[in-house]
Design a protein around this motif. Structure first.
Motif, PDB file in Angstrom:
ATOM      1  N   SER A 139       0.835  -1.205   0.000  1.00  0.00           N
ATOM      2  CA  SER A 139       0.000   0.000   0.000  1.00  0.00           C
ATOM      3  C   SER A 139       0.869   1.253   0.000  1.00  0.00           C
ATOM      4  O   SER A 139       0.584   2.224  -0.707  1.00  0.00           O
ATOM      5  CB  SER A 139      -0.919   0.025   1.218  1.00  0.00           C
ATOM      6  OG  SER A 139      -1.788  -1.074   1.207  1.00  0.00           O
ATOM      7  N   THR A 140       1.929   1.235   0.790  1.00  0.00           N
ATOM      8  CA  THR A 140       2.849   2.373   0.827  1.00  0.00           C
ATOM      9  C   THR A 140       3.490   2.569  -0.539  1.00  0.00           C
ATOM     10  O   THR A 140       3.603   3.687  -1.028  1.00  0.00           O
ATOM     11  CB  THR A 140       3.933   2.179   1.908  1.00  0.00           C
ATOM     12  OG1 THR A 140       3.283   2.013   3.176  1.00  0.00           O
ATOM     13  CG2 THR A 140       4.887   3.354   1.966  1.00  0.00           C
ATOM     14  N   THR A 141       3.868   1.479  -1.172  1.00  0.00           N
ATOM     15  CA  THR A 141       4.440   1.563  -2.523  1.00  0.00           C
ATOM     16  C   THR A 141       3.460   2.224  -3.484  1.00  0.00           C
ATOM     17  O   THR A 141       3.822   3.149  -4.217  1.00  0.00           O
ATOM     18  CB  THR A 141       4.825   0.170  -3.053  1.00  0.00           C
ATOM     19  OG1 THR A 141       5.780  -0.418  -2.178  1.00  0.00           O
ATOM     20  CG2 THR A 141       5.397   0.256  -4.454  1.00  0.00           C
ATOM     21  N   GLY A 142       2.225   1.762  -3.487  1.00  0.00           N
ATOM     22  CA  GLY A 142       1.230   2.303  -4.405  1.00  0.00           C
ATOM     23  C   GLY A 142       0.961   3.781  -4.182  1.00  0.00           C
ATOM     24  O   GLY A 142       0.937   4.576  -5.130  1.00  0.00           O
ATOM     25  N   VAL A 143       0.793   4.172  -2.936  1.00  0.00           N
ATOM     26  CA  VAL A 143       0.501   5.577  -2.628  1.00  0.00           C
ATOM     27  C   VAL A 143       1.697   6.468  -2.955  1.00  0.00           C
ATOM     28  O   VAL A 143       1.546   7.531  -3.558  1.00  0.00           O
ATOM     29  CB  VAL A 143       0.078   5.739  -1.148  1.00  0.00           C
ATOM     30  CG1 VAL A 143       0.032   7.207  -0.745  1.00  0.00           C
ATOM     31  CG2 VAL A 143      -1.264   5.085  -0.904  1.00  0.00           C
ATOM     32  N   THR A 144       2.883   6.046  -2.584  1.00  0.00           N
ATOM     33  CA  THR A 144       4.049   6.901  -2.820  1.00  0.00           C
ATOM     34  C   THR A 144       4.404   6.997  -4.306  1.00  0.00           C
ATOM     35  O   THR A 144       4.838   8.049  -4.764  1.00  0.00           O
ATOM     36  CB  THR A 144       5.265   6.446  -1.989  1.00  0.00           C
ATOM     37  OG1 THR A 144       5.583   5.077  -2.293  1.00  0.00           O
ATOM     38  CG2 THR A 144       4.999   6.603  -0.498  1.00  0.00           C
ATOM     39  N   LYS A 145       4.192   5.918  -5.053  1.00  0.00           N
ATOM     40  CA  LYS A 145       4.402   6.003  -6.509  1.00  0.00           C
ATOM     41  C   LYS A 145       3.407   6.971  -7.129  1.00  0.00           C
ATOM     42  O   LYS A 145       3.751   7.764  -8.009  1.00  0.00           O
ATOM     43  CB  LYS A 145       4.281   4.626  -7.169  1.00  0.00           C
ATOM     44  CG  LYS A 145       5.517   3.781  -7.041  1.00  0.00           C
ATOM     45  CD  LYS A 145       5.379   2.501  -7.840  1.00  0.00           C
ATOM     46  CE  LYS A 145       6.647   1.684  -7.741  1.00  0.00           C
ATOM     47  NZ  LYS A 145       6.557   0.452  -8.544  1.00  0.00           N
ATOM     48  N   TYR A 146       2.167   6.893  -6.691  1.00  0.00           N
ATOM     49  CA  TYR A 146       1.139   7.819  -7.181  1.00  0.00           C
ATOM     50  C   TYR A 146       1.555   9.270  -6.893  1.00  0.00           C
ATOM     51  O   TYR A 146       1.512  10.116  -7.786  1.00  0.00           O
ATOM     52  CB  TYR A 146      -0.211   7.511  -6.527  1.00  0.00           C
ATOM     53  CG  TYR A 146      -1.250   8.554  -6.792  1.00  0.00           C
ATOM     54  CD1 TYR A 146      -1.957   8.576  -7.987  1.00  0.00           C
ATOM     55  CD2 TYR A 146      -1.535   9.540  -5.845  1.00  0.00           C
ATOM     56  CE1 TYR A 146      -2.918   9.545  -8.241  1.00  0.00           C
ATOM     57  CE2 TYR A 146      -2.491  10.509  -6.086  1.00  0.00           C
ATOM     58  CZ  TYR A 146      -3.169  10.514  -7.279  1.00  0.00           C
ATOM     59  OH  TYR A 146      -4.112  11.481  -7.536  1.00  0.00           O
ATOM     60  N   LEU A 147       1.956   9.546  -5.669  1.00  0.00           N
ATOM     61  CA  LEU A 147       2.341  10.910  -5.308  1.00  0.00           C
ATOM     62  C   LEU A 147       3.546  11.383  -6.117  1.00  0.00           C
ATOM     63  O   LEU A 147       3.575  12.520  -6.591  1.00  0.00           O
ATOM     64  CB  LEU A 147       2.629  11.010  -3.807  1.00  0.00           C
ATOM     65  CG  LEU A 147       1.416  10.833  -2.903  1.00  0.00           C
ATOM     66  CD1 LEU A 147       1.847  10.757  -1.446  1.00  0.00           C
ATOM     67  CD2 LEU A 147       0.415  11.946  -3.125  1.00  0.00           C
TER      68      LEU A 147
END
Length: 103
Positions: free
Chosen positions: A46-54
């Motif tokens: 989840s952290t990967t997905g959110v930080t890549k998005y940002l």
């Protein structure tokens, strides 16, 4: 994406920040209500997905606010250590934190 990046980077610390209110004009919270960001102690997808998005969105031409997300992306990042950030262990810890926070 810019407002979300501002929250997760620690730039926007209250729900009545002008950038948040501009996107949510009907938001009604007490003035100065603090934002609490819960994040995983250990890495997560989840952290990967959110930080890549940002990372991608803040650099995109239509958003163009790279200064608001400076932490990179990945399953673990260096989250701010200010009072508005609360590290949690696992999904249960995240759920407990979120469910006990009014905003």
């Amino acid at each position: 994406a810019c407002a979300l990046a501002g929250i997760f980077n620690g730039n926007y610390t209250t729900w009545d920040h002008p950038a948040i209110l501009a996107l949510n004009p009907s938001l009604s919270v007490p003035a100065g209500s603090p934002i609490t960001v819960f994040h995983r102690i250990r890495g997560s997808s989840s952290t990967t997905g959110v930080t890549k998005y940002l990372e991608q969105r803040t650099s995109a031409a239509e958003d163009n606010c790279p200064q608001l997300w400076t932490r990179g992306s990945g399953s673990t990042i260096n989250w701010p250590t200010t009072s508005g950030f609360s590290p949690r262990s696992g999904s249960g810890g995240m759920a407990d934190g979120i469910s006990s926070t009014p905003y």
